[in-house]
Enzyme design. Structure first.
Site, PDB file in Angstrom:
ATOM      1  N   LYS A 111     -52.188  40.931 100.496  1.00 18.69           N
ATOM      2  CA  LYS A 111     -52.461  41.877  99.081  1.00 18.69           C
ATOM      3  C   LYS A 111     -53.493  41.000  98.273  1.00 18.69           C
ATOM      4  CE  LYS A 111     -48.093  43.865  98.287  1.00 18.69           C
ATOM      5  NZ  LYS A 111     -47.109  43.978  97.653  1.00 18.69           N
ATOM      6  N   LYS A 193     -46.656  49.488 109.174  1.00 17.25           N
ATOM      7  CA  LYS A 193     -45.504  49.524 107.888  1.00 17.25           C
ATOM      8  C   LYS A 193     -45.755  50.470 106.731  1.00 17.25           C
ATOM      9  CE  LYS A 193     -44.959  46.995 103.766  1.00 17.25           C
ATOM     10  NZ  LYS A 193     -44.329  45.562 103.110  1.00 17.25           N
ATOM     11  N   LYS A 196     -45.985  51.672  99.994  1.00 19.50           N
ATOM     12  CA  LYS A 196     -46.148  52.283  98.062  1.00 19.50           C
ATOM     13  C   LYS A 196     -47.929  52.805  97.831  1.00 19.50           C
ATOM     14  CE  LYS A 196     -41.694  50.428  96.233  1.00 19.50           C
ATOM     15  NZ  LYS A 196     -42.120  49.629  95.679  1.00 19.50           N
TER      16      LYS A 196
HETATM   17  P1  TYM Z   1     -40.448  46.662  97.608  1.00 21.73           P
HETATM   18  O1  TYM Z   1     -40.532  46.741  96.319  1.00 21.73           O
HETATM   19  O2  TYM Z   1     -41.697  46.377  98.313  1.00 21.73           O
HETATM   20  O3  TYM Z   1     -39.420  47.214  98.611  1.00 21.73           O
HETATM   21  C1  TYM Z   1     -38.124  47.429  98.131  1.00 21.73           C
HETATM   22  C2  TYM Z   1     -37.563  46.901  99.387  1.00 21.73           C
HETATM   23  O4  TYM Z   1     -37.490  48.426 100.642  1.00 21.73           O
HETATM   24  C3  TYM Z   1     -38.372  47.148 101.826  1.00 21.73           C
HETATM   25  N1  TYM Z   1     -38.586  47.860 101.992  1.00 21.73           N
HETATM   26  C4  TYM Z   1     -39.193  48.806 103.383  1.00 21.73           C
HETATM   27  N2  TYM Z   1     -38.286  48.757 104.690  1.00 21.73           N
HETATM   28  C5  TYM Z   1     -38.015  49.413 105.659  1.00 21.73           C
HETATM   29  N3  TYM Z   1     -38.759  49.651 105.970  1.00 21.73           N
HETATM   30  C6  TYM Z   1     -40.726  49.749 105.372  1.00 21.73           C
HETATM   31  N4  TYM Z   1     -42.145  50.406 105.759  1.00 21.73           N
HETATM   32  C7  TYM Z   1     -39.938  49.507 103.714  1.00 21.73           C
HETATM   33  N5  TYM Z   1     -41.521  48.959 102.805  1.00 21.73           N
HETATM   34  C8  TYM Z   1     -40.177  48.500 101.691  1.00 21.73           C
HETATM   35  C9  TYM Z   1     -38.471  45.934 101.406  1.00 21.73           C
HETATM   36  O5  TYM Z   1     -38.013  45.126 101.848  1.00 21.73           O
HETATM   37  C10 TYM Z   1     -37.623  45.635  99.520  1.00 21.73           C
HETATM   38  O6  TYM Z   1     -36.646  45.320 100.252  1.00 21.73           O
HETATM   39  N6  TYM Z   1     -40.239  40.879  96.843  1.00 21.73           N
HETATM   40  C11 TYM Z   1     -39.506  42.802  96.558  1.00 21.73           C
HETATM   41  C12 TYM Z   1     -39.342  42.837  95.717  1.00 21.73           C
HETATM   42  C13 TYM Z   1     -38.177  41.359  95.315  1.00 21.73           C
HETATM   43  C14 TYM Z   1     -37.150  41.549  95.808  1.00 21.73           C
HETATM   44  C15 TYM Z   1     -36.744  40.523  94.500  1.00 21.73           C
HETATM   45  C16 TYM Z   1     -36.253  42.017  96.788  1.00 21.73           C
HETATM   46  C17 TYM Z   1     -38.329  41.222  93.924  1.00 21.73           C
HETATM   47  N7  TYM Z   1     -37.365  39.871  93.970  1.00 21.73           N
HETATM   48  C18 TYM Z   1     -35.287  39.627  95.046  1.00 21.73           C
HETATM   49  C19 TYM Z   1     -35.386  41.278  96.891  1.00 21.73           C
HETATM   50  C20 TYM Z   1     -34.955  40.376  96.339  1.00 21.73           C
HETATM   51  C21 TYM Z   1     -40.540  43.907  96.931  1.00 21.73           C
HETATM   52  O7  TYM Z   1     -41.451  43.726  96.811  1.00 21.73           O
HETATM   53  O8  TYM Z   1     -39.462  44.911  97.822  1.00 21.73           O
END
Ligand code: TYM
Length: 328
Positions: A111, A193, A196
């Site tokens: 990032k 992958k 968003k």
């Molecule tokens: P975020 O918002 O990017 O994504 C939310 C969840 O979706 C999963 N994910 C995927 N799984 C499979 N294939 C993909 N291409 C894919 N893209 C995203 C992510 O692994 C996530 O589970 N840092 C985290 C948010 C966060 C969080 C937390 C998660 C903040 N605090 C505490 C768990 C516990 C994030 O950016 O997710």
């Protein structure tokens, strides 16, 4: 009873990668564990955002949580910033985190586009806030996609270090990464992958895409020239990714799908996947539209913040006490 916490950033609409990798598990877990699901709006600030848009998207993601089937009677649904304990706990944990370990985070490197000098400090300390999200709830299970594995390892390291240096305060959490669909790939570039923040709109399918757009996106999805529906992520990443999506949305196993499309070719396979996806998303989209501006989402979040706050504040108080921060 097990304690579960997870969250998603309101940086765009939830896509099928988020759903298959993480949110699908939230829905199952709410029946078996004490669950906390948050919309991590403070994490969204680590890259520049339009303030009005951030407000809207925070409510959109909360409404989507409800639309996919999360039940506020079973799970606590809240917005991260509504529980101020998260930011204080993040500061306390930052004081035990090391620059070296944060510098090794792959998501920071990606990032910040390799330029640590000009990257925001929030982007650098992002995983510590994530650790606070998890540890405040004493969560033992954290359902996430594979891309969050490294952040979970850091969370465990921080919890172990804290417990060792200040006394037992935290439960050590474990990631719950699904066997199938932990890493859904981009439709237009199946070696990367689904994301968003992708520049191309052909990268992902949003939960809110309309049928015409879903059709176009799946039709344009990159496959290979073999025309044989076979699961082989290494040599056939495009079709294997579509098989994973098809299987999770339909409940039909990948091997059954391979049999069904043996000798049939990609044309019919994609046509059916378009249908399956549209039909899967239709009720979710209908429910989203019913809820989003009804006032119900805000009600759920208010109650969720109260419930989450009680649990988080208990842990925060233990953290302060352990670290010598006086409380009156
Ligand atoms: P975020 O918002 O990017 O994504 C939310 C969840 O979706 C999963 N994910 C995927 N799984 C499979 N294939 C993909 N291409 C894919 N893209 C995203 C992510 O692994 C996530 O589970 N840092 C985290 C948010 C966060 C969080 C937390 C998660 C903040 N605090 C505490 C768990 C516990 C994030 O950016 O997710």
């Amino acid at each position: 009873m097990e304690r579960v916490l997870s969250g998603a950033q309101p940086t765009g609409l939830i896509h099928l990668g988020n759903y298959v990798g993480a949110l699908r598990q939230y829905v199952q877990l709410q029946h078996e564990a004490d669950c906390y699901f948050c919309v991590v709006n403070l994490h969204a600030l680590t890259l520049p955002r339009d303030p009005q848009e951030l407000k809207e998207k925070t409510l959109d993601v909360a409404a989507l949580y409800l639309a996919i089937g999360l039940d506020p009677k079973k799970a606590t649904i809240f917005v991260q910033s509504h529980v101020p304990a998260h930011t204080e706990a993040a500061w306390l944990l930052q004081c035990i985190a090391r620059v070296g370990e944060l510098s090794r985070m792959v998501q920071f490197k990606e990032k910040s586009k390799g330029s640590a000098e000009s990257a925001g400090v929030g982007l650098f300390t992002y995983p510590v806030l994530q650790a606070a999200d998890i540890l405040l709830y004493q969560a033992n299970k954290v359902p996430v996609g594979e891309d969050q594995k490294q952040h979970l390892e850091l969370t465990r390291d921080l919890a172990e270090r804290f417990n060792r240096d200040y006394g037992e305060v935290f439960t050590i959490p474990e990631p719950l990464i699904p066997k199938i669909g932990a890493r859904i790939m981009a439709l237009d570039e199946p070696t990367k992958k689904m994301s968003k923040s992708a520049e191309s709109k052909w990268n992902n399918i949003s939960i809110m895409d309309d049928p015409k757009l879903i059709e176009k996106k799946i039709k344009r999805a990159v496959t290979d020239s073999e025309n044989q529906v076979r699961f082989d992520p290494e040599n056939k990443p495009g079709i294997s990714n579509l098989l994973t999506i098809y299987s999770t949305l339909s409940g039909i196993s990948i091997s059954e799908l391979e049999k069904k499309y043996d000798g049939v070719g990609y044309g019919q396979f994609k046509k059916d996947l378009i249908e399956v996806t549209i039909e899967f998303l239709r009720p979710i989209q209908e429910r989203f539209h019913e809820l989003r501006h009804s006032g119900y989402v805000e009600e759920v979040l208010k109650e969720g913040a109260e419930r989450a706050g009680k649990v988080a504040n208990q842990t925060l108080s233990k953290m302060r006490e352990a670290m010598g921060i006086i409380q009156i």
